[in-house]
Scaffold this active site. Sequence first.
Site, short mmCIF file in Angstrom:
data_model
loop_
_atom_site.label_atom_id
_atom_site.label_comp_id
_atom_site.label_asym_id
_atom_site.label_seq_id
_atom_site.Cartn_x
_atom_site.Cartn_y
_atom_site.Cartn_z
N GLY A 195 -9.04 6.23 -0.23
CA GLY A 195 -8.32 5.92 -1.46
C GLY A 195 -8.16 4.43 -1.59
N MET B 28 -5.93 2.42 -0.59
CA MET B 28 -5.41 1.68 0.56
C MET B 28 -6.28 1.75 1.79
SD MET B 28 -1.30 2.21 0.47
CE MET B 28 -0.33 1.66 -0.93
N ASP C 169 5.54 4.80 -2.46
CA ASP C 169 4.27 5.23 -3.05
C ASP C 169 4.15 6.75 -3.04
OD1 ASP C 169 1.84 4.81 -4.32
OD2 ASP C 169 0.71 4.70 -2.45
#
Length: 415
Positions: free
Chosen positions: A17, A19, A131
């Site tokens: 993803g 990150m 998050d």
Amino acid sequence: MRRSLGRYELTRELGRGGMGVVWEAYDPGHGRHVAVKLIAPRGYGSELTERRFLREARLTSRLSHPGIPAVYDHGSHEGELYLVMELVPGRGLDATLDDEGTLPVDRAAGIARSVADVLAYAHGQGVVHRDLKPSNLMITPSGEVKVLDFGVAAALEPRPGETRFTAANATPGTVIYMAPEQAVGRTVPASDLYSLGCVLYELLAGRPPFTEGSQFMLYHQHANEPVPPLAGHRHGIPAGLRKLVEGLLEKNPEDRPGSAVEVRALLSAWVPDTAATTLTHPRLAEIAALRLSGRPARALEEYAELMAAPGLGHVDFLAARVGAALCTGALGRTREALDELKSVLAEQRSLLGPEDPAVLDTRYEIAVLLVRLGERHAAAELLRRLAEDEARDMPVGDPRRGRSHGLLKRLDRMA
């Protein structure tokens, strides 16, 4: 294809993803399979980011809750930051939503309550997630909810006063669930409650409250636009639950519910209490007999089959995990078995209460494994407390009532 990271043997990619990339890996030093998250700092700000990341990793590695995967290790290797975590079976809530769309009210409330329980613990430890979104929520085969990536966003986001609009990896998937105050670098515990509101809205409506437009427009909508009414997407949602979602999605953090503890309590109104009606699966006794007959390898296979079967209750799933761990220990993988029993114990305590016989049984098996590993002092400390609890909580005549005292006496003689 990359195959190693220091001592960790990377076996397969689990996902990627904004990150980083997550791998399943094997840790030969501890004889266990783990999840390794690799995060390249180049897009985030190099040395400063690395210091933030390592600081947050040290903080979150101290979190201990059944809904938070354990963090085993962290560091930097050849320009990449990494976290080594408990490998959690299951699938992301985002995949569940893709397959099923809207969820029944009780199931949606149950998932949200589990997340609120994790947030209540984390906020109590001074940790904010920052998050929260469906892809960071894992649903295990037994239906438990695990909250992933604590601390990662904290390490990578700008400091207060720095704008987020041009952050290198600020993805729309994150912005969709982001509280208005986070757009200007302010994050408080109530920011997690806003994100939870977005997730719960999606569970009930089939989509988050705001989805259209650029990142800047999404920020603007969160900060200024009224939330589209849930009733416009779906009929039959209880009025109290609609009101709770509206409260979670208030623009001003001070106008949201006062804490995750409060949210957890409010959500309980729509979550049926199934723990009391959970029945023991007949296969558990059969497989336990197989294990005790000296066939742990075969029993381990059958425990795995049982845990993969649909419809297994939460209590029975935990009992199967205990049995599988005992098989693992009988096969010589004592440290792996001990780590698994400690993980199960935390979940049993949360679900059943500390005085439940299953909890006392797991504590005893942990003491036995500690003895086997030569950690006699730790085993003795555990057994002293357990002997008192067994005498208090187990009925007279139960053959397990004096087992801890007996093992403790044998340890004293060995010393």
